[in-house]
Design a protein around this motif. Structure first.
Motif, mmCIF file in Angstrom:
data_model
loop_
_atom_site.group_PDB
_atom_site.id
_atom_site.type_symbol
_atom_site.label_atom_id
_atom_site.label_comp_id
_atom_site.label_asym_id
_atom_site.label_seq_id
_atom_site.Cartn_x
_atom_site.Cartn_y
_atom_site.Cartn_z
ATOM 1 N N SER A 149 -71.183 -16.642 -86.090
ATOM 2 C CA SER A 149 -72.751 -17.141 -85.800
ATOM 3 C C SER A 149 -73.719 -16.531 -86.733
ATOM 4 C CB SER A 149 -72.972 -16.829 -84.570
ATOM 5 O OG SER A 149 -73.176 -15.557 -84.086
ATOM 6 N N LYS A 150 -73.297 -15.570 -87.409
ATOM 7 C CA LYS A 150 -74.699 -15.021 -88.169
ATOM 8 C C LYS A 150 -74.426 -15.395 -89.681
ATOM 9 C CE LYS A 150 -74.291 -10.519 -85.635
ATOM 10 N NZ LYS A 150 -74.127 -9.032 -85.590
ATOM 11 N N VAL A 151 -73.417 -16.014 -90.154
ATOM 12 C CA VAL A 151 -73.086 -16.289 -91.526
ATOM 13 C C VAL A 151 -73.544 -17.744 -91.832
ATOM 14 C CG1 VAL A 151 -71.519 -14.769 -92.088
ATOM 15 C CG2 VAL A 151 -70.748 -16.911 -91.559
ATOM 16 N N LEU A 152 -73.764 -18.386 -90.880
ATOM 17 C CA LEU A 152 -74.051 -19.803 -90.652
ATOM 18 C C LEU A 152 -75.677 -20.255 -90.453
ATOM 19 C CD1 LEU A 152 -71.240 -21.459 -88.741
ATOM 20 C CD2 LEU A 152 -71.486 -21.239 -91.098
ATOM 21 N N THR A 153 -76.556 -19.293 -90.328
ATOM 22 C CA THR A 153 -77.807 -19.574 -90.170
ATOM 23 C C THR A 153 -78.567 -17.962 -90.355
ATOM 24 O OG1 THR A 153 -79.669 -19.885 -88.396
ATOM 25 C CG2 THR A 153 -77.589 -18.578 -87.689
ATOM 26 N N LEU A 154 -80.036 -18.508 -90.597
ATOM 27 C CA LEU A 154 -80.735 -17.172 -90.877
ATOM 28 C C LEU A 154 -81.201 -16.318 -89.648
ATOM 29 C CD1 LEU A 154 -83.722 -19.269 -92.912
ATOM 30 C CD2 LEU A 154 -82.367 -17.259 -93.746
ATOM 31 N N ILE A 155 -80.796 -16.870 -88.585
ATOM 32 C CA ILE A 155 -81.292 -15.921 -87.379
ATOM 33 C C ILE A 155 -80.365 -15.479 -86.977
ATOM 34 C CG2 ILE A 155 -82.223 -16.306 -84.961
ATOM 35 C CD1 ILE A 155 -83.531 -19.044 -85.792
ATOM 36 N N ASN A 156 -80.363 -13.829 -87.022
ATOM 37 C CA ASN A 156 -79.495 -13.010 -86.530
ATOM 38 C C ASN A 156 -79.486 -12.377 -85.324
ATOM 39 O OD1 ASN A 156 -77.622 -13.947 -88.626
ATOM 40 N ND2 ASN A 156 -77.829 -12.151 -89.727
ATOM 41 N N PHE A 162 -76.526 -20.642 -82.560
ATOM 42 C CA PHE A 162 -75.009 -20.784 -81.905
ATOM 43 C C PHE A 162 -74.789 -19.975 -80.765
ATOM 44 C CE2 PHE A 162 -74.850 -21.914 -86.500
ATOM 45 C CZ PHE A 162 -73.894 -22.888 -86.498
ATOM 46 N N LYS A 163 -75.487 -19.023 -80.524
ATOM 47 C CA LYS A 163 -75.265 -18.029 -79.541
ATOM 48 C C LYS A 163 -76.206 -18.621 -77.948
ATOM 49 C CE LYS A 163 -75.415 -14.136 -81.454
ATOM 50 N NZ LYS A 163 -75.530 -12.660 -81.903
ATOM 51 N N GLU A 164 -77.241 -18.793 -78.428
ATOM 52 C CA GLU A 164 -78.399 -19.386 -77.355
ATOM 53 C C GLU A 164 -78.135 -20.596 -77.198
ATOM 54 O OE1 GLU A 164 -83.102 -18.387 -76.851
ATOM 55 O OE2 GLU A 164 -82.258 -19.613 -78.653
ATOM 56 N N ILE A 165 -77.991 -21.467 -77.757
ATOM 57 C CA ILE A 165 -77.642 -23.016 -77.411
ATOM 58 C C ILE A 165 -76.241 -23.501 -77.336
ATOM 59 C CG2 ILE A 165 -78.340 -25.325 -78.172
ATOM 60 C CD1 ILE A 165 -80.836 -24.177 -79.484
ATOM 61 N N LEU A 166 -75.331 -23.175 -78.347
ATOM 62 C CA LEU A 166 -74.130 -24.016 -78.394
ATOM 63 C C LEU A 166 -72.978 -23.111 -77.442
ATOM 64 C CD1 LEU A 166 -73.234 -25.090 -82.081
ATOM 65 C CD2 LEU A 166 -74.490 -26.200 -80.127
ATOM 66 N N LEU A 167 -73.213 -21.849 -77.459
ATOM 67 C CA LEU A 167 -72.121 -21.151 -76.547
ATOM 68 C C LEU A 167 -72.440 -21.446 -74.997
ATOM 69 C CD1 LEU A 167 -69.865 -19.185 -76.729
ATOM 70 C CD2 LEU A 167 -71.404 -17.345 -76.639
ATOM 71 N N PRO A 168 -73.699 -21.434 -74.359
ATOM 72 C CA PRO A 168 -73.760 -21.811 -73.039
ATOM 73 C C PRO A 168 -73.093 -23.210 -72.645
ATOM 74 C CG PRO A 168 -75.771 -20.536 -73.732
ATOM 75 C CD PRO A 168 -74.915 -21.045 -74.968
ATOM 76 N N MET A 169 -73.335 -24.057 -73.717
ATOM 77 C CA MET A 169 -73.005 -25.422 -73.607
ATOM 78 C C MET A 169 -71.271 -25.394 -73.490
ATOM 79 S SD MET A 169 -75.131 -28.100 -75.985
ATOM 80 C CE MET A 169 -76.998 -28.257 -75.743
ATOM 81 N N GLN A 274 -84.949 -30.470 -76.288
ATOM 82 C CA GLN A 274 -85.725 -30.344 -77.339
ATOM 83 C C GLN A 274 -85.002 -29.115 -78.330
ATOM 84 O OE1 GLN A 274 -89.797 -30.225 -77.091
ATOM 85 N NE2 GLN A 274 -90.146 -32.003 -76.224
ATOM 86 N N PRO A 275 -84.629 -27.873 -77.759
ATOM 87 C CA PRO A 275 -84.122 -26.803 -78.498
ATOM 88 C C PRO A 275 -82.886 -27.326 -79.020
ATOM 89 C CG PRO A 275 -85.016 -25.931 -76.555
ATOM 90 C CD PRO A 275 -84.969 -27.280 -76.332
ATOM 91 N N PHE A 276 -82.019 -27.968 -78.588
ATOM 92 C CA PHE A 276 -80.881 -28.514 -79.029
ATOM 93 C C PHE A 276 -81.134 -29.615 -80.115
ATOM 94 C CE2 PHE A 276 -77.317 -31.763 -79.110
ATOM 95 C CZ PHE A 276 -76.362 -31.238 -79.597
ATOM 96 N N GLY A 277 -81.913 -30.663 -79.775
ATOM 97 C CA GLY A 277 -82.451 -31.599 -80.800
ATOM 98 C C GLY A 277 -83.087 -31.112 -81.924
ATOM 99 N N GLN A 278 -83.930 -30.063 -82.092
ATOM 100 C CA GLN A 278 -84.308 -29.402 -83.315
ATOM 101 C C GLN A 278 -83.026 -28.638 -84.047
ATOM 102 O OE1 GLN A 278 -87.778 -27.248 -83.241
ATOM 103 N NE2 GLN A 278 -87.156 -25.804 -84.828
ATOM 104 N N PHE A 279 -82.363 -28.171 -83.277
ATOM 105 C CA PHE A 279 -81.178 -27.499 -84.138
ATOM 106 C C PHE A 279 -80.370 -28.435 -84.894
ATOM 107 C CE2 PHE A 279 -76.401 -26.370 -83.342
ATOM 108 C CZ PHE A 279 -76.399 -25.333 -84.243
ATOM 109 N N LEU A 280 -79.897 -29.468 -84.002
ATOM 110 C CA LEU A 280 -79.065 -30.622 -84.410
ATOM 111 C C LEU A 280 -79.613 -31.073 -85.810
ATOM 112 C CD1 LEU A 280 -76.703 -32.609 -83.946
ATOM 113 C CD2 LEU A 280 -77.789 -33.979 -82.781
ATOM 114 N N ILE A 281 -80.660 -31.662 -85.535
ATOM 115 C CA ILE A 281 -81.522 -32.378 -86.701
ATOM 116 C C ILE A 281 -81.523 -31.538 -88.024
ATOM 117 C CG2 ILE A 281 -83.398 -33.574 -87.187
ATOM 118 C CD1 ILE A 281 -83.776 -34.713 -84.684
#
Length: 508
Positions: A149-156, A162-169, A274-281
């Motif tokens: 999750s850390k090597v795929l985004t600027l946010i660590n 990946f942890k806040e949005i995708l993992l709970p899904m 909206q958080p997921f929509g922004q992440f996806l786009i």
């Protein structure tokens, strides 16, 4: 008479003596005093006469032992029954298999009580989370949370999407969990070539794809029901499987169906989350624009006239990536369009390759890049990385409209880009978004003195993220350098160089 001669007796083997009872002598020897005696055979008497019938019959017979070791009983040998291993086996250099455990007699009540106790032994528990079925799956999940999750985004931090949005899904959606574990497993397999890693990540890949193929809403949309909206976790699956091809280092275009599926879903439906929509786009557009840098037939969604970013995405400082929300990728998309037009004129033999209209468009883009400013706070690694992106966007423009040959302008531009690279910490999260700008700098490094720093930057990226697409990206840059050194003008067209090398991959 012959009938008065006593019968001849033969010695019995030990094995047969167990079945013979001791016979009283009175029943065997004749008791009549006048009974005729047997004549002694002719010839010299024996030195050692045979034992008398009386002594032979008086020998106490012994039954076969049933308590010997397993080995002696199977070999039909006499066992001395020494515990734990008999001396007979040791003497004959035979592995003693020990003794059959003694069975204690048990009453019916005792057997019933023992059966009840055996049924109370611990049983395996069901899976707490669908998809996490083995100890290796739990290891994959831990690797995803702490590394991938850390090597795929600027946010660590804790706001990592990946942890806040995708993992709970994924906890509530088996298909998405399989996709995330496949992503993590492919990253591990690229780092450590272990058969169990490869086998397990392929298992999760098959389960994830199976989930997509059996999704009722996807089937409804494929049948023409445009009113049926695909669930967000299913949409996320397509993006995660796209990232899996990057981790694996696939170079034969395996990313394409996942990119196409994500593009279709983004264009035809809008997430209510909206958080997921922004992440996806944002994630899709980042890979979509980067894809246009390395392929001849993939063009960004940003070039579609009717496509616009949602209004809630106009916060570039909050982006998980660079280039999308701050507008730089819009300029890159326009430069890619210029390259297409120049390539068309080249194939038609037209001259000049850059006509007045294209030159005017290039000047407009150049002005926009000069007036662009970073949204990140100055002095931070993100701000430095944003300046690197701006520098590489200009390098891309120069390499597109100018001849492919050394020039002080492009030499200086590459030097400035390398300075930005040196300022970025090797362990900073900005390393996760450096492959694309590094690739552009490499394709503009005419001076061999600039190349060692670029090679080192590729090695640093490999150490940080271990993504599988880093090595093929470096290979293409090396091929471009060979053409540069040979003063071959085709060094301008690295997209064709990639195609001729048989590669089709993402530089993200």
């Amino acid at each position: 008479m012959d009938m008065d001669v006593p019968p001849k007796l033969e010695e019995l083997d030990d094995d047969d003596q167990g079945d013979v009872k001791n016979i009283p002598l009175a029943e065997v020897m004749p008791t009549h005093p006048n009974a005729p005696q047997a004549k002694r055979p002719r010839g010299r008497p024996r030195k050692n006469p045979p034992a008398s019938q009386t002594s032979s019959l008086s020998k106490v017979t012994k039954g076969r032992s049933k308590t010997g070791c397993i080995t002696c009983r199977r070999r039909k040998k006499k066992c001395d029954e020494t515990k734990p291993h008999c001396l007979n086996c040791q003497k004959n250099n035979v592995a003693c298999e020990g003794y059959t455990p003694k069975e204690t007699w048990k009453s019916g009540k005792q057997k019933v009580a023992e059966a009840r106790r055996s049924s109370a032994r611990p049983h395996s528990l069901p899976c707490l989370i669908d998809g996490i079925e083995t100890e290796l799956d739990r290891y994959f999940l831990d690797h995803f949370v702490n590394i991938v999750s850390k090597v795929l985004t600027l946010i660590n931090d804790e706001s990592n999407p990946f942890k806040e949005i995708l993992l709970p899904m994924a906890i509530k959606h088996r298909g998405l969990m399989h996709s995330l574990l496949c992503l993590s497993g492919s990253h591990l397999a690229a780092r450590e070539s272990k058969p169990d890693f490869n086998e397990r990540q392929m298992y999760h890949f098959d389960r994830a794809v199976c989930n997509l193929r059996t999704d009722k809403k996807i089937e409804a949309q494929a049948s023409g029901d445009s009113n049926e909206l695909i669930d967000d976790p299913t949409v996320a699956q397509t993006l995660v499987l796209l990232l899996t091809t990057i981790c694996k280092g696939n170079t034969d275009g395996e990313y394409r169906p996942h990119m196409d599926a994500t593009r279709h879903l983004i264009v035809n439906q809008e997430s209510q989350n909206q958080p997921f929509g922004q992440f996806l786009i944002e994630f899709y557009l980042y890979h979509d624009v980067s894809n246009s840098l390395t392929s001849l037939d993939r063009r960004p969604l940003l070039l579609m006239e009717n496509f616009q970013l949602p209004t809630y995405m106009m916060q570039p400082e909050a982006g998980a990536m660079l280039g999308v929300l701050d507008g730089l990728f819009g300029y890159i998309s326009k430069i890619t369009q210029l390259r297409d037009n120049i390539r068309t004129r080249r194939s038609q033999g037209l001259s000049p390759l850059v006509d007045y209209e294209m030159l005017n468009d290039a000047v407009i883009i150049d002005n926009e890049i000069r007036n662009w400013s970073a949204a990140q706070r100055e002095g931070t690694p993100r701000y430095i990385a944003a300046q690197l992106y701006r520098q590489c966007t200009w390098v891309y423009l120069y390499r597109t409209v100018q001849p492919s040959m050394p020039h002080p302008k492009i030499h200086e531009a590459v030097d400035v880009g390398l300075d930005y690279l040196r300022e970025l910490p090797a362990d900073s999260s900005t390393q996760s978004v450096l492959l694309m700008p590094l690739f552009l700098l490499g394709c503009a490094a005419f001076d061999p003195a600039q190349r060692p720093d670029i090679r080192q930057a590729f090695e640093d990226l490999q150490v940080y993220s271990n993504l599988g697409n880093i090595k093929p990206a470096r290979k293409i840059v090396e091929l471009v350098w060979e053409k540069m050194d040979a003063e071959d003008e085709s060094s301008w067209d690295w997209e064709t160089i990639i195609k001729e090398a048989g590669y089709d991959f993402l530089v993200t």
